[in-house]
Design a protein around this motif. Structure first.
Motif, PDB file in Angstrom:
ATOM      1  N   SER A 155       0.832  -1.214   0.000  1.00 17.15           N
ATOM      2  CA  SER A 155       0.000   0.000   0.000  1.00 17.15           C
ATOM      3  C   SER A 155       0.860   1.255   0.000  1.00 17.15           C
ATOM      4  O   SER A 155       0.564   2.237  -0.699  1.00 17.15           O
ATOM      5  N   GLY A 156       1.941   1.245   0.763  1.00 13.78           N
ATOM      6  CA  GLY A 156       2.824   2.411   0.787  1.00 13.78           C
ATOM      7  C   GLY A 156       3.502   2.657  -0.549  1.00 13.78           C
ATOM      8  O   GLY A 156       3.607   3.802  -1.014  1.00 13.78           O
ATOM      9  N   LEU A 157       3.971   1.573  -1.180  1.00 10.66           N
ATOM     10  CA  LEU A 157       4.613   1.731  -2.491  1.00 10.66           C
ATOM     11  C   LEU A 157       3.616   2.186  -3.550  1.00 10.66           C
ATOM     12  O   LEU A 157       3.962   2.982  -4.444  1.00 10.66           O
ATOM     13  N   ALA A 158       2.354   1.722  -3.456  1.00 13.83           N
ATOM     14  CA  ALA A 158       1.344   2.170  -4.415  1.00 13.83           C
ATOM     15  C   ALA A 158       1.088   3.665  -4.284  1.00 13.83           C
ATOM     16  O   ALA A 158       1.027   4.396  -5.294  1.00 13.83           O
ATOM     17  N   ALA A 159       0.948   4.139  -3.035  1.00 10.56           N
ATOM     18  CA  ALA A 159       0.698   5.566  -2.839  1.00 10.56           C
ATOM     19  C   ALA A 159       1.906   6.394  -3.270  1.00 10.56           C
ATOM     20  O   ALA A 159       1.764   7.438  -3.940  1.00 10.56           O
ATOM     21  N   THR A 160       3.097   5.937  -2.919  1.00  9.29           N
ATOM     22  CA  THR A 160       4.300   6.665  -3.316  1.00  9.29           C
ATOM     23  C   THR A 160       4.466   6.647  -4.836  1.00  9.29           C
ATOM     24  O   THR A 160       4.853   7.657  -5.452  1.00  9.29           O
ATOM     25  N   GLY A 161       4.155   5.518  -5.454  1.00  5.78           N
ATOM     26  CA  GLY A 161       4.258   5.439  -6.913  1.00  5.78           C
ATOM     27  C   GLY A 161       3.283   6.370  -7.606  1.00  5.78           C
ATOM     28  O   GLY A 161       3.635   7.020  -8.620  1.00  5.78           O
ATOM     29  N   ALA A 162       2.054   6.470  -7.082  1.00  3.81           N
ATOM     30  CA  ALA A 162       1.085   7.393  -7.670  1.00  3.81           C
ATOM     31  C   ALA A 162       1.580   8.829  -7.586  1.00  3.81           C
ATOM     32  O   ALA A 162       1.487   9.610  -8.553  1.00  3.81           O
ATOM     33  N   GLY A 163       2.123   9.175  -6.430  1.00  3.79           N
ATOM     34  CA  GLY A 163       2.666  10.529  -6.303  1.00  3.79           C
ATOM     35  C   GLY A 163       3.859  10.758  -7.205  1.00  3.79           C
ATOM     36  O   GLY A 163       4.014  11.833  -7.795  1.00  3.79           O
ATOM     37  N   ALA A 164       4.727   9.731  -7.341  1.00  6.19           N
ATOM     38  CA  ALA A 164       5.902   9.878  -8.201  1.00  6.19           C
ATOM     39  C   ALA A 164       5.497  10.055  -9.664  1.00  6.19           C
ATOM     40  O   ALA A 164       6.100  10.849 -10.402  1.00  6.19           O
ATOM     41  N   VAL A 165       4.453   9.336 -10.105  1.00  4.69           N
ATOM     42  CA  VAL A 165       3.973   9.503 -11.476  1.00  4.69           C
ATOM     43  C   VAL A 165       3.445  10.912 -11.699  1.00  4.69           C
ATOM     44  O   VAL A 165       3.705  11.553 -12.738  1.00  4.69           O
ATOM     45  N   THR A 172      10.785  18.373 -11.037  1.00 10.60           N
ATOM     46  CA  THR A 172      11.723  18.942 -10.065  1.00 10.60           C
ATOM     47  C   THR A 172      11.330  18.612  -8.619  1.00 10.60           C
ATOM     48  O   THR A 172      12.154  18.736  -7.710  1.00 10.60           O
ATOM     49  N   ASP A 173      10.090  18.212  -8.405  1.00 14.24           N
ATOM     50  CA  ASP A 173       9.636  17.894  -7.045  1.00 14.24           C
ATOM     51  C   ASP A 173       9.713  16.401  -6.735  1.00 14.24           C
ATOM     52  O   ASP A 173       9.097  15.932  -5.773  1.00 14.24           O
ATOM     53  N   MET A 174      10.444  15.655  -7.553  1.00 13.71           N
ATOM     54  CA  MET A 174      10.529  14.209  -7.351  1.00 13.71           C
ATOM     55  C   MET A 174      11.142  13.847  -5.995  1.00 13.71           C
ATOM     56  O   MET A 174      10.925  12.747  -5.481  1.00 13.71           O
ATOM     57  N   ALA A 175      11.877  14.785  -5.382  1.00 15.58           N
ATOM     58  CA  ALA A 175      12.457  14.504  -4.061  1.00 15.58           C
ATOM     59  C   ALA A 175      11.385  14.239  -3.019  1.00 15.58           C
ATOM     60  O   ALA A 175      11.628  13.542  -2.021  1.00 15.58           O
ATOM     61  N   ASN A 176      10.164  14.791  -3.223  1.00 12.46           N
ATOM     62  CA  ASN A 176       9.075  14.518  -2.277  1.00 12.46           C
ATOM     63  C   ASN A 176       8.716  13.035  -2.251  1.00 12.46           C
ATOM     64  O   ASN A 176       8.318  12.502  -1.214  1.00 12.46           O
ATOM     65  N   ALA A 177       8.829  12.359  -3.397  1.00 16.11           N
ATOM     66  CA  ALA A 177       8.559  10.922  -3.439  1.00 16.11           C
ATOM     67  C   ALA A 177       9.588  10.150  -2.610  1.00 16.11           C
ATOM     68  O   ALA A 177       9.265   9.161  -1.936  1.00 16.11           O
ATOM     69  N   VAL A 178      10.837  10.609  -2.663  1.00 20.08           N
ATOM     70  CA  VAL A 178      11.879   9.981  -1.839  1.00 20.08           C
ATOM     71  C   VAL A 178      11.568  10.173  -0.351  1.00 20.08           C
ATOM     72  O   VAL A 178      11.707   9.250   0.465  1.00 20.08           O
ATOM     73  N   ALA A 179      11.114  11.392   0.015  1.00 18.69           N
ATOM     74  CA  ALA A 179      10.750  11.642   1.418  1.00 18.69           C
ATOM     75  C   ALA A 179       9.589  10.752   1.843  1.00 18.69           C
ATOM     76  O   ALA A 179       9.554  10.239   2.976  1.00 18.69           O
ATOM     77  N   ALA A 180       8.620  10.547   0.944  1.00 18.79           N
ATOM     78  CA  ALA A 180       7.495   9.673   1.265  1.00 18.79           C
ATOM     79  C   ALA A 180       7.964   8.237   1.497  1.00 18.79           C
ATOM     80  O   ALA A 180       7.506   7.560   2.419  1.00 18.79           O
TER      81      ALA A 180
END
Length: 407
Positions: free
Chosen positions: A138-148, A156-164
C-alpha cells in the motif's frame, strides 16, 4: 519568601506544590492509549490550523470561487482521518493521498501536493501499524502514484517521493523495533517463569527429600528392631512422627512463601543448623557441628543457601555413605561465610544429575550449586583428599554484613 524587593505571600509555595502535584497526577493518569489519542488530536489540530490559515489568506472580498470550499472540504477530510491513523492506517492513507491528488489535479489554484505532509504522516502510520506485506504494497502504491504525478507535471519535485518512501521505511523500522522489544520482554517473562519453576523445584526437593530420607531410615530401623527391642523401635517411630510433622510444617511455610513473596521460611537459617544436625543424629547419622569465627546475621539469601546446602549434603551422606562419620563446619571469615560437610565414607563420585526429561531427579547437587551461585558464591563437591566425600560452599558477604571494627 522574597523575590527581589517584592515579598510573596506565605501561601505561594503551598500553591506551587499543589499545582505540581496536580500536574504530576495528570501525567500519571495519561495511559499509553490516552497519550496516543492526545498526540493524534494535537496533530489534527495542527493540520486544521494550517488549513484555516490557508483558507483565511485566500478568502476573497468578493464572490467566493468554487475551488475554495471544495479545497476546504478535502482538507477537513484529511484532518478528520488523521484521528484514526493508528487503528485504520490504510483508510487514512487512502483518504489523504486521494484528497492530495484530487486537489493537485483539479484545484491548481490551491496549494495541494501529491505527497503532502499529511501523506507522509499516513505513510508512516501504514508502515508502523499494518503488517509488513500490506504496509509495503500500500505504501509503495501511494508513493508510486505521487511519483507519477510529479514525473508528468513537476519533475523537479521528485524529491518529495523519496521523502514519502523514507516515511514508510521509518514506520516499518519503528514497528520492527517495537516487535523486537516485545519479543525480548516475552523472553524475559518466560525465563522468569522458568527460573521460578527451578526455584520451586529446589525448595520442594530440599524440604521433602531430607525429611523423607530420615523417615525412611527410622521406619527401617523400627521394623528391624521391633521384635528384639520394642522400646528402641517405639523411639524410632516417635522420631519418625516428629520428622513427618516438621516436614508438613516446612511444606506449609513453603506454600505460604509461594502465595505471598519470596522471603525464606523462618527456620531455614544458618543459626538453625544445630537443630538440623541433631535431627540427623536422631536418624542414625554420626554427625557433629563446629562453628568457627564470630557468628553474625547473614543476608536472607545467604542464610537460606547455607542451611539448604548443609541439609542436602547430610541427606546425600545418609543415602550414599551410611554409617560414615559426618563433620559439618560453619566458618565465618572477614569477607565470607563457608559451609563444609565432610563424611569419611567411601568418597565415590558425586551422584550424577539425572537427565532433564526425568522429573524428580537431579535437583540435589545442581540445586545447591545454583542456589550458591545466585548469592555470588561457589560450590565444590567431590572426593576429599583424605578419603570420603566433601561438599564446600563459600558465599561472599556484602559490606553491611561484615564485622565492624571497634572505634
Amino acid at each position: 519568601m522574597v523575590v527581589g524587593s517584592r515579598a510573596l505571600p506565605p501561601s505561594a509555595p503551598r500553591r506551587t506544590a499543589v499545582t505540581r502535584r496536580r500536574a504530576g497526577a495528570l501525567v500519571t493518569a495519561l495511559t499509553p492509549e490516552r497519550r496516543a489519542r492526545a498526540a493524534d488530536a494535537a496533530l489534527a489540530l495542527l493540520m486544521l490550523a494550517v488549513l484555516l490559515d490557508i483558507v483565511v489568506k485566500r478568502w476573497p472580498d468578493g464572490p467566493v470561487p468554487l475551488a475554495l470550499p471544495a479545497g476546504l472540504l478535502l482538507g477537513l477530510a484529511q484532518v478528520g482521518v488523521v484521528l484514526v491513523r493508528r487503528t485504520r492506517p490504510l483508510l487514512t492513507l487512502t483518504v489523504i493521498v486521494a484528497a492530495d491528488l484530487t486537489g493537485w489535479l483539479l484545484l491548481p489554484e490551491l496549494p495541494f501536493d501529491p505527497l503532502s505532509l499529511g501523506s507522509l504522516v499516513a505513510l508512516y502510520a501504514v508502515g508502523r501499524y499494518l503488517p509488513y506485506r500490506t504496509g509495503w504494497w500500500s505504501g509503495l502504491a501511494a508513493t508510486g502514484a505521487g511519483a507519477v504525478a510529479y514525473a508528468v507535471h513537476s519533475p523537479t519535485d521528485m524529491a518529495n517521493a523519496v521523502a514519502a518512501l523514507l516515511a514508510l521505511v521509518l514506520g516499518q523500522y519503528t514497528r520492527l523495533r517495537a516487535e523486537t522489544a516485545e519479543r525480548r520482554r516475552a523472553e524475559r517473562a518466560a525465563e522468569a517463569v522458568r527460573a521460578e519453576r527451578r526455584h520451586i523445584a529446589r525448595e520442594l526437593h530440599d524440604v521433602v527429600a531430607h525429611h523423607i530420607s530420615v523417615m525412611s531410615v527410622l521406619v527401617g530401623a523400627a521394623r528391624t528392631t521391633m521384635a528384639a527391642d520394642p522400646e528402641r523401635a517405639a523411639e524410632a517411630l516417635v522420631t519418625t512422627e516428629r520428622t513427618a510433622r516438621e516436614a508438613m510444617a516446612e511444606m506449609r511455610r513453603l506454600l505460604a512463601v509461594l502465595r505471598a513473596d519470596d522471603e525464606p521460611e523462618p527456620d531455614a537459617r544458618a543459626d538453625r543448623l544445630p537443630a538440623l544436625v541433631e535431627r540427623a543424629r536422631a536418624a542414625g547419622v554420626r554427625a557433629d557441628l563446629r562453628v568457627e569465627g564470630r557468628a553474625r546475621p547473614l543476608p536472607p539469601a545467604a542464610d537460606l543457601a547455607v542451611y539448604r546446602t548443609v541439609q542436602e549434603a547430610l541427606t546425600n551422606a545418609q543415602k550414599h555413605a551410611a554409617g560414615a562419620r559426618v563433620r559439618v563446619v560453619l566458618r565465618y571469615t572477614d569477607t565470607a561465610v563457608e559451609a563444609e560437610v565432610h563424611d569419611d565414607g567411601s568418597g565415590g563420585p558425586a551422584p550424577a544429575p539425572a537427565p532433564a526429561d526425568r522429573p524428580g531427579h537431579g535437583h540435589g547437587l545442581r540445586g545447591m550449586a545454583e542456589r550458591v551461585a545466585l548469592c555470588g558464591g561457589d560450590l565444590a563437591a567431590g572426593p576429599a583428599p583424605g578419603g570420603g566425600f566433601r561438599v564446600r560452599a563459600r558465599l561472599p558477604l556484602p559490606p553491611d554484613a561484615l564485622p565492624q571494627e571497634a572505634t
